[in-house]
Design a protein around this motif. Structure first.
Motif, PDB file in Angstrom:
ATOM      1  N   LEU A 197       0.800  -1.230   0.000  1.00 42.24           N
ATOM      2  CA  LEU A 197       0.000   0.000   0.000  1.00 42.24           C
ATOM      3  C   LEU A 197       0.830   1.276   0.000  1.00 42.24           C
ATOM      4  CD1 LEU A 197      -2.941  -0.900   2.421  1.00 42.24           C
ATOM      5  CD2 LEU A 197      -2.798  -1.122  -0.060  1.00 42.24           C
ATOM      6  N   ALA A 198       2.138   1.190   0.225  1.00 42.19           N
ATOM      7  CA  ALA A 198       2.955   2.401   0.233  1.00 42.19           C
ATOM      8  C   ALA A 198       2.867   3.140  -1.093  1.00 42.19           C
ATOM      9  CB  ALA A 198       4.408   2.051   0.540  1.00 42.19           C
ATOM     10  N   PHE A 199       2.728   2.407  -2.181  1.00 42.52           N
ATOM     11  CA  PHE A 199       2.697   3.033  -3.510  1.00 42.52           C
ATOM     12  C   PHE A 199       1.413   3.822  -3.740  1.00 42.52           C
ATOM     13  CE2 PHE A 199       5.850  -0.288  -3.758  1.00 42.52           C
ATOM     14  CZ  PHE A 199       6.889   0.340  -4.433  1.00 42.52           C
ATOM     15  N   PRO A 200       0.225   3.219  -3.581  1.00 44.98           N
ATOM     16  CA  PRO A 200      -0.985   4.054  -3.729  1.00 44.98           C
ATOM     17  C   PRO A 200      -1.091   5.125  -2.654  1.00 44.98           C
ATOM     18  CG  PRO A 200      -1.568   1.864  -2.943  1.00 44.98           C
ATOM     19  CD  PRO A 200      -0.134   1.809  -3.369  1.00 44.98           C
ATOM     20  N   ASN A 201      -0.586   4.843  -1.452  1.00 44.61           N
ATOM     21  CA  ASN A 201      -0.698   5.816  -0.368  1.00 44.61           C
ATOM     22  C   ASN A 201       0.108   7.073  -0.676  1.00 44.61           C
ATOM     23  OD1 ASN A 201      -1.788   6.026   2.551  1.00 44.61           O
ATOM     24  ND2 ASN A 201       0.301   6.787   2.698  1.00 44.61           N
ATOM     25  N   THR A 202       1.311   6.915  -1.198  1.00 45.13           N
ATOM     26  CA  THR A 202       2.120   8.083  -1.556  1.00 45.13           C
ATOM     27  C   THR A 202       1.575   8.770  -2.801  1.00 45.13           C
ATOM     28  OG1 THR A 202       3.650   6.581  -2.693  1.00 45.13           O
ATOM     29  CG2 THR A 202       4.241   7.272  -0.472  1.00 45.13           C
ATOM     30  N   TYR A 203       0.950   8.006  -3.684  1.00 43.53           N
ATOM     31  CA  TYR A 203       0.364   8.608  -4.885  1.00 43.53           C
ATOM     32  C   TYR A 203      -0.794   9.533  -4.511  1.00 43.53           C
ATOM     33  CZ  TYR A 203      -1.914   9.099  -9.434  1.00 43.53           C
ATOM     34  OH  TYR A 203      -2.483   9.616 -10.571  1.00 43.53           O
ATOM     35  N   TYR A 204      -1.629   9.112  -3.575  1.00 46.50           N
ATOM     36  CA  TYR A 204      -2.804   9.904  -3.191  1.00 46.50           C
ATOM     37  C   TYR A 204      -2.528  10.852  -2.020  1.00 46.50           C
ATOM     38  CZ  TYR A 204      -5.568   6.880  -6.219  1.00 46.50           C
ATOM     39  OH  TYR A 204      -6.075   6.211  -7.306  1.00 46.50           O
ATOM     40  N   ALA A 205      -1.256  11.011  -1.658  1.00 44.63           N
ATOM     41  CA  ALA A 205      -0.917  11.901  -0.544  1.00 44.63           C
ATOM     42  C   ALA A 205      -1.289  13.338  -0.878  1.00 44.63           C
ATOM     43  CB  ALA A 205       0.573  11.802  -0.241  1.00 44.63           C
ATOM     44  N   LYS A 206      -1.480  14.111   0.163  1.00 42.36           N
ATOM     45  CA  LYS A 206      -1.895  15.506   0.028  1.00 42.36           C
ATOM     46  C   LYS A 206      -0.839  16.318  -0.712  1.00 42.36           C
ATOM     47  CE  LYS A 206      -3.578  19.259   3.017  1.00 42.36           C
ATOM     48  NZ  LYS A 206      -3.804  19.646   4.433  1.00 42.36           N
ATOM     49  N   LEU A 207      -1.269  17.102  -1.699  1.00 42.41           N
ATOM     50  CA  LEU A 207      -0.351  17.938  -2.475  1.00 42.41           C
ATOM     51  C   LEU A 207      -0.368  19.392  -2.026  1.00 42.41           C
ATOM     52  CD1 LEU A 207      -0.963  16.606  -6.114  1.00 42.41           C
ATOM     53  CD2 LEU A 207       0.813  15.925  -4.496  1.00 42.41           C
ATOM     54  N   THR A 208      -1.425  19.797  -1.360  1.00 41.15           N
ATOM     55  CA  THR A 208      -1.520  21.180  -0.896  1.00 41.15           C
ATOM     56  C   THR A 208      -0.565  21.391   0.285  1.00 41.15           C
ATOM     57  OG1 THR A 208      -3.376  20.523   0.508  1.00 41.15           O
ATOM     58  CG2 THR A 208      -3.897  21.470  -1.640  1.00 41.15           C
ATOM     59  N   PRO A 209      -0.252  22.650   0.624  1.00 41.02           N
ATOM     60  CA  PRO A 209       0.654  22.899   1.758  1.00 41.02           C
ATOM     61  C   PRO A 209       0.170  22.210   3.024  1.00 41.02           C
ATOM     62  CG  PRO A 209       0.280  24.918   0.534  1.00 41.02           C
ATOM     63  CD  PRO A 209      -0.650  23.901  -0.050  1.00 41.02           C
ATOM     64  N   LYS A 210       1.097  21.702   3.812  1.00 37.66           N
ATOM     65  CA  LYS A 210       0.741  20.907   4.991  1.00 37.66           C
ATOM     66  C   LYS A 210      -0.074  21.707   6.012  1.00 37.66           C
ATOM     67  CE  LYS A 210       4.429  17.461   4.817  1.00 37.66           C
ATOM     68  NZ  LYS A 210       5.025  17.879   3.545  1.00 37.66           N
ATOM     69  N   GLY A 211       0.106  23.017   6.044  1.00 36.91           N
ATOM     70  CA  GLY A 211      -0.636  23.821   7.006  1.00 36.91           C
ATOM     71  C   GLY A 211      -2.043  24.170   6.559  1.00 36.91           C
ATOM     72  N   GLU A 212      -2.417  23.757   5.371  1.00 37.57           N
ATOM     73  CA  GLU A 212      -3.741  24.091   4.830  1.00 37.57           C
ATOM     74  C   GLU A 212      -4.742  23.003   5.197  1.00 37.57           C
ATOM     75  OE1 GLU A 212      -5.798  24.340   0.426  1.00 37.57           O
ATOM     76  OE2 GLU A 212      -3.810  25.229   0.675  1.00 37.57           O
ATOM     77  N   PHE A 213      -5.790  23.376   5.926  1.00 34.74           N
ATOM     78  CA  PHE A 213      -6.795  22.420   6.349  1.00 34.74           C
ATOM     79  C   PHE A 213      -7.971  22.397   5.371  1.00 34.74           C
ATOM     80  CE2 PHE A 213      -5.006  23.633  10.605  1.00 34.74           C
ATOM     81  CZ  PHE A 213      -4.342  22.432  10.798  1.00 34.74           C
ATOM     82  N   ASP A 214      -8.618  21.251   5.308  1.00 32.09           N
ATOM     83  CA  ASP A 214      -9.805  21.113   4.472  1.00 32.09           C
ATOM     84  C   ASP A 214     -11.003  21.719   5.189  1.00 32.09           C
ATOM     85  OD1 ASP A 214      -8.380  19.732   2.515  1.00 32.09           O
ATOM     86  OD2 ASP A 214      -8.700  17.805   3.514  1.00 32.09           O
ATOM     87  N   ASN A 215     -11.828  22.408   4.441  1.00 26.84           N
ATOM     88  CA  ASN A 215     -13.041  23.011   5.001  1.00 26.84           C
ATOM     89  C   ASN A 215     -14.278  22.324   4.445  1.00 26.84           C
ATOM     90  OD1 ASN A 215     -11.724  25.129   6.489  1.00 26.84           O
ATOM     91  ND2 ASN A 215     -11.332  26.151   4.549  1.00 26.84           N
ATOM     92  N   LEU A 216     -15.325  22.279   5.249  1.00 25.33           N
ATOM     93  CA  LEU A 216     -16.592  21.743   4.763  1.00 25.33           C
ATOM     94  C   LEU A 216     -17.205  22.715   3.770  1.00 25.33           C
ATOM     95  CD1 LEU A 216     -18.149  20.358   8.055  1.00 25.33           C
ATOM     96  CD2 LEU A 216     -17.218  19.042   6.168  1.00 25.33           C
ATOM     97  N   GLU A 217     -17.604  22.204   2.641  1.00 19.75           N
ATOM     98  CA  GLU A 217     -18.129  23.057   1.575  1.00 19.75           C
ATOM     99  C   GLU A 217     -19.347  23.846   2.033  1.00 19.75           C
ATOM    100  OE1 GLU A 217     -19.712  22.690  -3.073  1.00 19.75           O
ATOM    101  OE2 GLU A 217     -19.069  20.909  -1.942  1.00 19.75           O
TER     102      GLU A 217
END
Length: 441
Positions: free
Chosen positions: A240-260
């Protein structure tokens, strides 16, 4: 009767691969219980991350000793198992060293396999000493008691046994070649297993053949066992390391996801031209739940993260909350998420693929609110993870549930949010008095 070994091998192969396929399907089903589809943006950047982090292990070598040893075991184990292809062909059609026609290339391959096998044994021995004698701190945390510790040791034992079987098989094979026994044609170089010859030279031809065949069978059956053991082990990250790193977050680490839904509401409140009495947009789907209290509320990527966790403890050893004695351990967050997901999976297996409410959830039964609020959201755990797992995202999703669904934020946080609402700042001062401190000084 001459085809009996081939038939037995075929049955073992079918059963081993079949059970593995069953576990893979279960794994995919469990991950798909999560919300949101996997991100599909920036495929080139995602492939680059996967190549550097999963294949190149760029984050692993941040800690040189563990990193280099891990690379030796990883590369050695994977490359050596290239020989499995030859074993499978030999087992199915009754040949012996079917790739020997490669001549010098085959000799180099077998020699490199043996050197790597020796290096793997040495690396595994060092790993075992670090875990069980030196007892490095991150390996003896509370969450590593019981099965997690046993699992880590079992993996080390399995790897040593498989490498020893490989070398024993080659040693017996080499001795049979030197004796010019039919079917054992000269093929391969044996720079490591040749040192085992003094221990077997006194054996008869029949005993040597029995030793070679026994090691051969146990080696391939051991690999099939290891393959199916992965689902129940922290070593699932091998796959799973391969798909896990592929789908890893690309945005800055300090940026949190907000509810739409919340984001749209806030924008509407801040828009001076907006009509406060406008009708609610019926096309805007309301979320069933704000945040997450159980594994089904998490995203597919977060559930993939949980299954990918290597339990190496780098995240916990870097966590400032854990270092200062707080309950929070990012590794435990991932392990608890995986354990709860497995509990849900067994519930579904029992109920014909449908989850029946068991009165439990991730929040409370596995992860406490004290753990969640101990997090400083510094992203140290995310930065430390060698395969780009994001424990912070799960922590923030569950915090979101506590605040927005249960109004269960700590008193200090409630006071701060009230001050922001009333005063436009976290402090309990009127906006007009905000700069009084400067005049006093």
């Amino acid at each position: 009767m001459s085809y009996l070994p081939n038939i037995i091998f075929l049955l073992a192969l079918v059963l081993g691969v079949g059970y593995f396929s069953k576990n893979v399907r279960k794994l995919l089903r469990n991950i798909k219980l999560g919300r949101q589809d996997f991100p599909q943006d920036n495929p080139s950047e995602r492939f680059k991350n996967m190549a550097m982090v999963a294949l190149g292990q760029s984050k692993m070598v941040v800690r040189p000793i563990a990193g280099i040893l891990h690379i030796v075991v990883y590369v050695g184990f994977i490359i050596i198992n290239i020989e499995v292809l030859e074993i499978i062909i030999d087992g199915l059609i009754g040949t012996h060293r079917v790739f020997s026609f490669l001549g010098p290339v085959y000799n180099i391959l077998i020699a490199s396999f043996e050197v790597l096998a020796l290096l793997v044994i040495l690396a595994v021995l060092i790993f075992w000493i670090r875990r069980n004698i030196i007892k490095i701190r991150r390996f003896i945390k509370p969450e590593m008691k019981g099965w997690p510790k046993k699992d880590a040791d079992y993996i080390l034992y399995i790897e040593v046994v498989l490498m020893m079987l490989f070398l024993t098989m080659n040693a017996a094979d080499y001795q049979l070649q030197l004796l010019e026994v039919p079917h054992y044609t000269r093929a391969g170089l044996f720079p490591v297993s040749q040192f085992l010859l003094p221990y077997i030279q006194g054996l008869s031809v029949d005993s040597l053949i029995l030793l070679e065949r026994t090691a051969w069978w146990f080696h391939i059956l051991g690999i099939l066992f290891f393959l199916n053991y992965l689902y129940f082990s922290k070593h699932l990250h091998i796959l799973l390391a391969f798909p896990n790193t592929y789908y890893a977050k690309l945005t800055p680490k300090g940026e949190f996801d907000n509810l739409e839904a919340v984001t749209k509401e806030v924008k509407l409140m801040m828009d001076p031209s907006a009509d406060p009495y406008a009708a609610v947009d019926e096309n805007m789907p309301a979320p069933e739940k704000f945040g997450a209290s159980d594994v089904m509320d998490l995203t597919k990527v977060q559930l993939l993260n949980a299954y990918s966790c290597t339990e190496c403890g780098r995240c916990t050893s870097e966590c400032p909350a854990n270092i200062t004695g707080k309950e929070l351990s990012p590794r435990k967050i991932m392990m608890d998420t995986r354990d709860r997901l497995e509990e849900v999976s067994k519930n579904m297996d029992t109920n014909k693929g449908i989850f029946q409410d068991d009165g439990k959830q991730l929040l409370g039964d596995y992860i406490s609110s004290e753990e969640l609020w101990a997090c400083t959201s510094c992203n140290a755990c995310v930065e430390a993870c060698p395969i780009s797992i994001d424990p912070l995202s799960i922590i923030m999703s569950m915090r979101q549930y506590l605040v927005m669904e249960q109004s269960a934020a700590p008193t200090e946080l409630n006071i701060m949010m009230g001050n922001i609402e009333n005063n436009g700042a976290p402090w309990p001062f009127n906006q007009m008095d905000r700069l009084n401190w400067a005049e006093e000084s």
